[in-house]
Enzyme design. Structure first.
Site, PDB file in Angstrom:
ATOM      1  N   LYS A  18      -5.175  29.963  23.626  1.00 51.96           N
ATOM      2  CA  LYS A  18      -5.463  28.985  24.688  1.00 51.96           C
ATOM      3  C   LYS A  18      -4.244  28.764  25.590  1.00 51.96           C
ATOM      4  CE  LYS A  18      -6.471  25.781  21.683  1.00 51.96           C
ATOM      5  NZ  LYS A  18      -6.230  26.532  20.426  1.00 51.96           N
ATOM      6  N   ARG A  93     -10.728  17.395  21.969  1.00 48.95           N
ATOM      7  CA  ARG A  93     -10.604  18.018  20.657  1.00 48.95           C
ATOM      8  C   ARG A  93     -11.532  17.403  19.619  1.00 48.95           C
ATOM      9  NH1 ARG A  93      -5.411  20.627  20.553  1.00 48.95           N
ATOM     10  NH2 ARG A  93      -4.881  21.386  18.502  1.00 48.95           N
ATOM     11  N   ARG A 131       4.543  33.499  16.294  1.00 47.93           N
ATOM     12  CA  ARG A 131       4.732  32.923  17.634  1.00 47.93           C
ATOM     13  C   ARG A 131       6.158  32.399  17.807  1.00 47.93           C
ATOM     14  NH1 ARG A 131       0.613  28.597  19.490  1.00 47.93           N
ATOM     15  NH2 ARG A 131       1.070  27.735  17.449  1.00 47.93           N
ATOM     16  N   ARG A 164       7.739  26.729  16.233  1.00 47.19           N
ATOM     17  CA  ARG A 164       7.276  25.337  16.156  1.00 47.19           C
ATOM     18  C   ARG A 164       7.251  24.841  14.712  1.00 47.19           C
ATOM     19  NH1 ARG A 164       1.862  25.265  19.801  1.00 47.19           N
ATOM     20  NH2 ARG A 164       1.147  24.087  18.007  1.00 47.19           N
ATOM     21  N   ARG A 175      -4.500  22.699  10.147  1.00 45.66           N
ATOM     22  CA  ARG A 175      -4.939  22.672  11.552  1.00 45.66           C
ATOM     23  C   ARG A 175      -6.288  23.385  11.701  1.00 45.66           C
ATOM     24  NH1 ARG A 175       0.276  25.028  14.114  1.00 45.66           N
ATOM     25  NH2 ARG A 175      -1.043  25.417  15.923  1.00 45.66           N
TER      26      ARG A 175
HETATM   27  P1  AP5 Z   1      -1.196  30.707  21.822  1.00 46.06           P
HETATM   28  O1  AP5 Z   1      -1.592  31.009  23.224  1.00 46.06           O
HETATM   29  O2  AP5 Z   1       0.075  29.954  21.605  1.00 46.06           O
HETATM   30  O3  AP5 Z   1      -2.421  30.031  21.030  1.00 46.06           O
HETATM   31  P2  AP5 Z   1      -3.078  28.571  21.156  1.00 46.06           P
HETATM   32  O4  AP5 Z   1      -4.561  28.783  21.067  1.00 46.06           O
HETATM   33  O5  AP5 Z   1      -2.544  27.855  22.345  1.00 46.06           O
HETATM   34  O6  AP5 Z   1      -2.553  27.961  19.806  1.00 46.06           O
HETATM   35  P3  AP5 Z   1      -1.908  26.541  19.463  1.00 46.06           P
HETATM   36  O7  AP5 Z   1      -1.391  26.701  18.053  1.00 46.06           O
HETATM   37  O8  AP5 Z   1      -0.919  26.097  20.483  1.00 46.06           O
HETATM   38  O9  AP5 Z   1      -3.140  25.647  19.484  1.00 46.06           O
HETATM   39  P4  AP5 Z   1      -3.289  24.338  18.762  1.00 46.06           P
HETATM   40  O10 AP5 Z   1      -4.575  23.905  19.309  1.00 46.06           O
HETATM   41  O11 AP5 Z   1      -3.216  24.388  17.274  1.00 46.06           O
HETATM   42  O12 AP5 Z   1      -1.930  23.549  19.137  1.00 46.06           O
HETATM   43  P5  AP5 Z   1      -1.639  22.403  20.183  1.00 46.06           P
HETATM   44  O13 AP5 Z   1      -0.302  22.628  20.748  1.00 46.06           O
HETATM   45  O14 AP5 Z   1      -2.793  22.235  21.114  1.00 46.06           O
HETATM   46  O15 AP5 Z   1      -1.139  32.112  21.037  1.00 46.06           O
HETATM   47  C1  AP5 Z   1      -0.742  32.182  19.675  1.00 46.06           C
HETATM   48  C2  AP5 Z   1       0.133  33.443  19.460  1.00 46.06           C
HETATM   49  O16 AP5 Z   1      -0.668  34.616  19.644  1.00 46.06           O
HETATM   50  C3  AP5 Z   1       1.301  33.577  20.454  1.00 46.06           C
HETATM   51  O17 AP5 Z   1       2.404  34.085  19.763  1.00 46.06           O
HETATM   52  C4  AP5 Z   1       0.790  34.574  21.517  1.00 46.06           C
HETATM   53  O18 AP5 Z   1       1.845  35.327  22.091  1.00 46.06           O
HETATM   54  C5  AP5 Z   1      -0.140  35.451  20.696  1.00 46.06           C
HETATM   55  N1  AP5 Z   1      -1.315  35.911  21.458  1.00 46.06           N
HETATM   56  C6  AP5 Z   1      -2.074  35.178  22.322  1.00 46.06           C
HETATM   57  N2  AP5 Z   1      -3.099  35.917  22.805  1.00 46.06           N
HETATM   58  C7  AP5 Z   1      -2.995  37.152  22.207  1.00 46.06           C
HETATM   59  C8  AP5 Z   1      -3.777  38.359  22.288  1.00 46.06           C
HETATM   60  N3  AP5 Z   1      -4.874  38.446  23.062  1.00 46.06           N
HETATM   61  N4  AP5 Z   1      -3.367  39.405  21.535  1.00 46.06           N
HETATM   62  C9  AP5 Z   1      -2.271  39.333  20.742  1.00 46.06           C
HETATM   63  N5  AP5 Z   1      -1.488  38.221  20.639  1.00 46.06           N
HETATM   64  C10 AP5 Z   1      -1.863  37.139  21.358  1.00 46.06           C
HETATM   65  O19 AP5 Z   1      -1.635  21.113  19.244  1.00 46.06           O
HETATM   66  C11 AP5 Z   1      -0.592  20.878  18.316  1.00 46.06           C
HETATM   67  C12 AP5 Z   1      -0.800  19.498  17.666  1.00 46.06           C
HETATM   68  O20 AP5 Z   1      -0.739  18.449  18.675  1.00 46.06           O
HETATM   69  C13 AP5 Z   1      -2.160  19.275  16.982  1.00 46.06           C
HETATM   70  O21 AP5 Z   1      -2.157  19.783  15.672  1.00 46.06           O
HETATM   71  C14 AP5 Z   1      -2.280  17.746  17.050  1.00 46.06           C
HETATM   72  O22 AP5 Z   1      -1.489  17.123  16.063  1.00 46.06           O
HETATM   73  C15 AP5 Z   1      -1.673  17.396  18.415  1.00 46.06           C
HETATM   74  N6  AP5 Z   1      -2.702  17.385  19.483  1.00 46.06           N
HETATM   75  C16 AP5 Z   1      -2.780  18.247  20.539  1.00 46.06           C
HETATM   76  N7  AP5 Z   1      -3.837  17.944  21.307  1.00 46.06           N
HETATM   77  C17 AP5 Z   1      -4.444  16.868  20.740  1.00 46.06           C
HETATM   78  C18 AP5 Z   1      -5.608  16.118  21.057  1.00 46.06           C
HETATM   79  N8  AP5 Z   1      -6.377  16.407  22.127  1.00 46.06           N
HETATM   80  N9  AP5 Z   1      -5.943  15.079  20.242  1.00 46.06           N
HETATM   81  C19 AP5 Z   1      -5.170  14.751  19.186  1.00 46.06           C
HETATM   82  N10 AP5 Z   1      -4.085  15.452  18.804  1.00 46.06           N
HETATM   83  C20 AP5 Z   1      -3.706  16.508  19.569  1.00 46.06           C
END
Ligand code: AP5
Length: 217
Positions: A18, A93, A131, A164, A175
């Site tokens: 994402k 979410r 990552r 991270r 998660r």
């Molecule tokens: P990446 O693009 O980083 O993946 P992502 O889907 O963004 O993963 P996240 O782990 O950031 O999502 P998340 O939802 O768990 O975390 P968030 O920060 O939102 O890609 C992952 C890896 O794969 C990278 O190394 C990339 O290079 C590689 N890659 C990507 N595409 C590829 C491809 N096609 N082929 C090969 N490699 C590829 O949330 C973190 C925390 O914040 C949550 O746990 C929660 O505590 C809090 N939080 C965030 N939003 C909320 C909310 N709305 N409500 C409450 N708590 C929240």
């Protein structure tokens, strides 16, 4: 009447891509990426009250409480760079957040498209544990799939790359659990509204990007 805005909501398991895709869409469409995870991490780094509150939830891989998160997004969407809409990365979410988001965006034309980036759990773990993110600009890399030109150095601004805190395997598993329990009901929610579109997240980054751009028309 306010101008119609484009809101794209990216759905998918943690690590589906994402954040990677939101940044690319930001470059190609000019719509800003609104990442709740990035906003929390920024606050954490700057030791704000919001950051301190979010930390305990993030360290466990749980969701930060809805009232805090919804208020934060509402404020963010009022910034001038969101005048044409936004690429939502990590919000909504759960169903409470989705309902709140509908209310926030309704006067501006509502949610436009909800791509669901599909990826198997095993691949998710492989991606997340490899990552690396830039400490200064937040650019995302992978040690194997998307490495920087120089090890541990950001291609964009030369910043240091780090892993991270919530990318430890144990936290990633929680998660994923939280995703299936709280976030996956949004698939049905947006399907019923006729705005859900599935995208294969297992193919290379550029191919996922092309599929997303095609959806945006
Ligand atoms: P990446 O693009 O980083 O993946 P992502 O889907 O963004 O993963 P996240 O782990 O950031 O999502 P998340 O939802 O768990 O975390 P968030 O920060 O939102 O890609 C992952 C890896 O794969 C990278 O190394 C990339 O290079 C590689 N890659 C990507 N595409 C590829 C491809 N096609 N082929 C090969 N490699 C590829 O949330 C973190 C925390 O914040 C949550 O746990 C929660 O505590 C809090 N939080 C965030 N939003 C909320 C909310 N709305 N409500 C409450 N708590 C929240």
């Amino acid at each position: 009447m306010s101008e119609v805005r484009t809101y794209v909501v990216l759905l998918g398991v943690p690590g589906a891509g994402k954040g990677t895709q939101a940044k690319l869409l930001e470059q190609s469409t000019g719509l800003p990426q609104v990442s709740t995870g990035d906003i929390f991490r920024y606050n954490l780094k700057n030791q704000t009250e919001l950051g301190k509150l979010a930390k305990s939830y993030m360290d466990r891989g749980d969701l930060v409480p809805d009232d805090v998160t919804i208020r934060m997004v509402e404020d963010r969407l009022q910034q001038p760079d969101c005048a044409r809409g936004a690429i939502m990365d990590g919000f909504p979410r759960n169903l409470v957040q989705a309902d709140a988001f509908d209310k926030i965006t309704a006067p501006d034309g509502g949610v436009h498209v909800v791509p669901l980036i599909n990826l198997e759990d095993d691949e998710t773990i492989r991606r997340i544990t490899g990552r690396r993110s830039c400490r200064t600009c937040g650019a995302v890399y992978h040690v194997v799939f998307n490495p920087p030109k120089i090890e541990n150095v950001c291609d964009i601004d030369g910043g240091e790359l780090y892993q991270r805190d919530d990318d430890k395997e144990e936290t990633v598993r929680n998660r994923l659990f939280v995703y299936y329990k709280q976030t996956s009901p949004l698939i049905g929610y947006y399907f019923a509204k006729g705005v859900l579109a599935e995208v294969d997240g297992s193919v290379p980054i550029t191919e996922v990007q092309q599929a997303l751009l095609a959806l945006m028309g």
